[in-house]
Design a protein around this motif. Structure first.
Motif, PDB file in Angstrom:
ATOM      1  N   PHE A 118       0.867  -1.165   0.000  1.00 10.80           N
ATOM      2  CA  PHE A 118       0.000   0.000   0.000  1.00 10.80           C
ATOM      3  C   PHE A 118       0.905   1.217   0.000  1.00 10.80           C
ATOM      4  CE2 PHE A 118      -2.178   3.576   1.729  1.00 10.80           C
ATOM      5  CZ  PHE A 118      -3.431   3.501   1.154  1.00 10.80           C
ATOM      6  N   ILE A 119       0.703   2.108  -0.975  1.00  8.96           N
ATOM      7  CA  ILE A 119       1.491   3.327  -1.066  1.00  8.96           C
ATOM      8  C   ILE A 119       0.539   4.499  -0.901  1.00  8.96           C
ATOM      9  CG2 ILE A 119       3.072   4.716  -2.445  1.00  8.96           C
ATOM     10  CD1 ILE A 119       2.662   1.297  -3.669  1.00  8.96           C
ATOM     11  N   GLY A 120       0.777   5.306   0.106  1.00 10.73           N
ATOM     12  CA  GLY A 120      -0.041   6.483   0.372  1.00 10.73           C
ATOM     13  C   GLY A 120       0.841   7.695   0.579  1.00 10.73           C
ATOM     14  N   LYS A 121       0.242   8.773   1.071  1.00 10.75           N
ATOM     15  CA  LYS A 121       0.987  10.020   1.240  1.00 10.75           C
ATOM     16  C   LYS A 121       2.122   9.899   2.254  1.00 10.75           C
ATOM     17  CE  LYS A 121      -2.082  12.015   4.689  1.00 10.75           C
ATOM     18  NZ  LYS A 121      -2.870  13.142   5.085  1.00 10.75           N
ATOM     19  N   ASN A 122       2.036   8.913   3.167  1.00 14.40           N
ATOM     20  CA  ASN A 122       3.080   8.734   4.176  1.00 14.40           C
ATOM     21  C   ASN A 122       4.095   7.667   3.814  1.00 14.40           C
ATOM     22  OD1 ASN A 122       1.991  10.738   5.863  1.00 14.40           O
ATOM     23  ND2 ASN A 122       0.489   9.296   6.657  1.00 14.40           N
ATOM     24  N   GLY A 123       4.038   7.178   2.577  1.00 15.59           N
ATOM     25  CA  GLY A 123       5.017   6.192   2.146  1.00 15.59           C
ATOM     26  C   GLY A 123       4.425   4.818   1.913  1.00 15.59           C
ATOM     27  N   VAL A 124       5.293   3.812   2.000  1.00  8.14           N
ATOM     28  CA  VAL A 124       4.932   2.438   1.682  1.00  8.14           C
ATOM     29  C   VAL A 124       4.588   1.671   2.962  1.00  8.14           C
ATOM     30  CG1 VAL A 124       5.747   0.257   0.683  1.00  8.14           C
ATOM     31  CG2 VAL A 124       6.431   2.431  -0.351  1.00  8.14           C
ATOM     32  N   THR A 125       3.475   0.953   2.907  1.00 10.35           N
ATOM     33  CA  THR A 125       3.095   0.025   3.962  1.00 10.35           C
ATOM     34  C   THR A 125       3.127  -1.360   3.345  1.00 10.35           C
ATOM     35  OG1 THR A 125       1.646   1.670   4.987  1.00 10.35           O
ATOM     36  CG2 THR A 125       1.283  -0.628   5.602  1.00 10.35           C
ATOM     37  N   ARG A 126       3.812  -2.279   4.012  1.00 12.91           N
ATOM     38  CA  ARG A 126       3.930  -3.645   3.504  1.00 12.91           C
ATOM     39  C   ARG A 126       3.134  -4.598   4.377  1.00 12.91           C
ATOM     40  NH1 ARG A 126       8.665  -1.322   1.985  1.00 12.91           N
ATOM     41  NH2 ARG A 126       9.483  -1.917  -0.050  1.00 12.91           N
ATOM     42  N   GLY A 127       2.339  -5.443   3.718  1.00 12.99           N
ATOM     43  CA  GLY A 127       1.621  -6.483   4.424  1.00 12.99           C
ATOM     44  C   GLY A 127       0.178  -6.141   4.710  1.00 12.99           C
ATOM     45  N   TRP A 128      -0.651  -7.200   4.724  1.00 11.60           N
ATOM     46  CA  TRP A 128      -2.083  -7.040   4.952  1.00 11.60           C
ATOM     47  C   TRP A 128      -2.362  -6.489   6.348  1.00 11.60           C
ATOM     48  CZ3 TRP A 128      -5.952  -8.724   8.169  1.00 11.60           C
ATOM     49  CH2 TRP A 128      -7.266  -8.575   7.703  1.00 11.60           C
ATOM     50  N   GLN A 129      -1.741  -7.063   7.371  1.00 13.61           N
ATOM     51  CA  GLN A 129      -1.997  -6.638   8.746  1.00 13.61           C
ATOM     52  C   GLN A 129      -1.577  -5.185   8.958  1.00 13.61           C
ATOM     53  OE1 GLN A 129      -3.696  -8.528  11.038  1.00 13.61           O
ATOM     54  NE2 GLN A 129      -3.721  -6.649  12.270  1.00 13.61           N
ATOM     55  N   ALA A 130      -0.436  -4.800   8.457  1.00 15.38           N
ATOM     56  CA  ALA A 130       0.036  -3.417   8.601  1.00 15.38           C
ATOM     57  C   ALA A 130      -0.890  -2.444   7.860  1.00 15.38           C
ATOM     58  CB  ALA A 130       1.472  -3.290   8.083  1.00 15.38           C
ATOM     59  N   THR A 131      -1.419  -2.875   6.726  1.00 10.21           N
ATOM     60  CA  THR A 131      -2.358  -2.031   5.974  1.00 10.21           C
ATOM     61  C   THR A 131      -3.660  -1.880   6.747  1.00 10.21           C
ATOM     62  OG1 THR A 131      -1.337  -2.707   3.881  1.00 10.21           O
ATOM     63  CG2 THR A 131      -3.551  -1.751   3.754  1.00 10.21           C
ATOM     64  N   LEU A 132      -4.153  -2.965   7.321  1.00 13.03           N
ATOM     65  CA  LEU A 132      -5.348  -2.905   8.158  1.00 13.03           C
ATOM     66  C   LEU A 132      -5.141  -1.929   9.320  1.00 13.03           C
ATOM     67  CD1 LEU A 132      -8.151  -3.934   9.140  1.00 13.03           C
ATOM     68  CD2 LEU A 132      -6.905  -5.759  10.328  1.00 13.03           C
ATOM     69  N   GLU A 133      -4.028  -2.049  10.014  1.00 14.69           N
ATOM     70  CA  GLU A 133      -3.730  -1.168  11.147  1.00 14.69           C
ATOM     71  C   GLU A 133      -3.629   0.287  10.704  1.00 14.69           C
ATOM     72  OE1 GLU A 133      -0.264  -2.988  12.908  1.00 14.69           O
ATOM     73  OE2 GLU A 133      -1.411  -4.775  13.477  1.00 14.69           O
ATOM     74  N   ARG A 134      -3.053   0.528   9.531  1.00 14.54           N
ATOM     75  CA  ARG A 134      -2.941   1.879   8.995  1.00 14.54           C
ATOM     76  C   ARG A 134      -4.328   2.475   8.765  1.00 14.54           C
ATOM     77  NH1 ARG A 134      -4.384   3.982   4.867  1.00 14.54           N
ATOM     78  NH2 ARG A 134      -3.564   5.837   3.948  1.00 14.54           N
ATOM     79  N   TYR A 135      -5.212   1.682   8.136  1.00 15.65           N
ATOM     80  CA  TYR A 135      -6.581   2.166   7.897  1.00 15.65           C
ATOM     81  C   TYR A 135      -7.287   2.479   9.219  1.00 15.65           C
ATOM     82  CZ  TYR A 135      -7.153   1.588   2.843  1.00 15.65           C
ATOM     83  OH  TYR A 135      -7.084   1.736   1.482  1.00 15.65           O
ATOM     84  N   LYS A 136      -7.162   1.580  10.202  1.00 12.86           N
ATOM     85  CA  LYS A 136      -7.853   1.783  11.473  1.00 12.86           C
ATOM     86  C   LYS A 136      -7.320   3.007  12.229  1.00 12.86           C
ATOM     87  CE  LYS A 136      -9.783  -2.763  12.221  1.00 12.86           C
ATOM     88  NZ  LYS A 136      -9.971  -3.883  13.144  1.00 12.86           N
ATOM     89  N   LYS A 137      -6.033   3.264  12.111  1.00  9.26           N
ATOM     90  CA  LYS A 137      -5.437   4.444  12.750  1.00  9.26           C
ATOM     91  C   LYS A 137      -5.876   5.720  12.030  1.00  9.26           C
ATOM     92  CE  LYS A 137      -1.048   6.514  14.069  1.00  9.26           C
ATOM     93  NZ  LYS A 137       0.404   6.432  13.989  1.00  9.26           N
ATOM     94  N   SER A 138      -5.890   5.685  10.699  1.00  6.35           N
ATOM     95  CA  SER A 138      -6.240   6.874   9.913  1.00  6.35           C
ATOM     96  C   SER A 138      -7.730   7.184   9.948  1.00  6.35           C
ATOM     97  CB  SER A 138      -5.804   6.690   8.453  1.00  6.35           C
ATOM     98  OG  SER A 138      -4.408   6.517   8.369  1.00  6.35           O
TER      99      SER A 138
END
Length: 142
Positions: A59-79
């Motif tokens: 997952f690439i967003g404004k804050n850079g690259v997120t690798r992995g399903w779990q890390a992407t899930l956590e990113r969405y929940k935090k944002s």
């Protein structure tokens, strides 16, 4: 006569990639609809079911690259910690490009209508057919 038979066969077979391409586009559109429905219910876990459940997901967003399903899930929940932050999601499909029989590129726009202020941007997704299901294997959203 042989030329006519060859030409007829060529025309008949040329429709197969177009039909497969149309089927993949319909699946991509359906995947976006699943995401929209889950998001608009406040269901980030359901939204994430469209992503490849793998440490190799990107997952690439404004804050850079997120690798992995779990890390992407956590990113969405935090944002997006609550339904006010999530708002109502709408997608607009701009481009669909098959890259292989089981891989395609989807480009579009996203829009969040929110009481705390709307957000919008563009995305590019790489979808891959994995075990018979289309999944997002890379997402670049800005």
């Amino acid at each position: 006569m042989r030329f006519i038979l060859y030409f007829t066969l060529l025309i008949a077979l040329s429709g197969i990639p177009a039909a497969a391409q149309q089927g993949a586009k319909e699946k991509a559109t359906a995947l976006l609809a699943v995401q929209t429905t889950a998001w608009n219910k406040g269901d980030i876990d359901g939204f994430m079911q469209t992503y490849w459940h793998s440490d190799s997901l990107l997952f690439i967003g404004k804050n850079g690259v997120t690798r992995g399903w779990q890390a992407t899930l956590e990113r969405y929940k935090k944002s997006y910690p609550d339904t006010a932050a999530m708002g109502k999601l709408d997608f607009k499909l701009l481009e669909f490009k098959p890259l292989a029989t089981d891989v395609c590129l989807v480009v579009g726009q996203w829009h969040l209508q929110r009481s705390i202020g709307d957000q919008q941007g563009h995305f590019s997704l790489i979808l891959k057919k994995i075990k018979g299901e289309w999944k997002i294997i890379a997402d670049h959203s800005s």
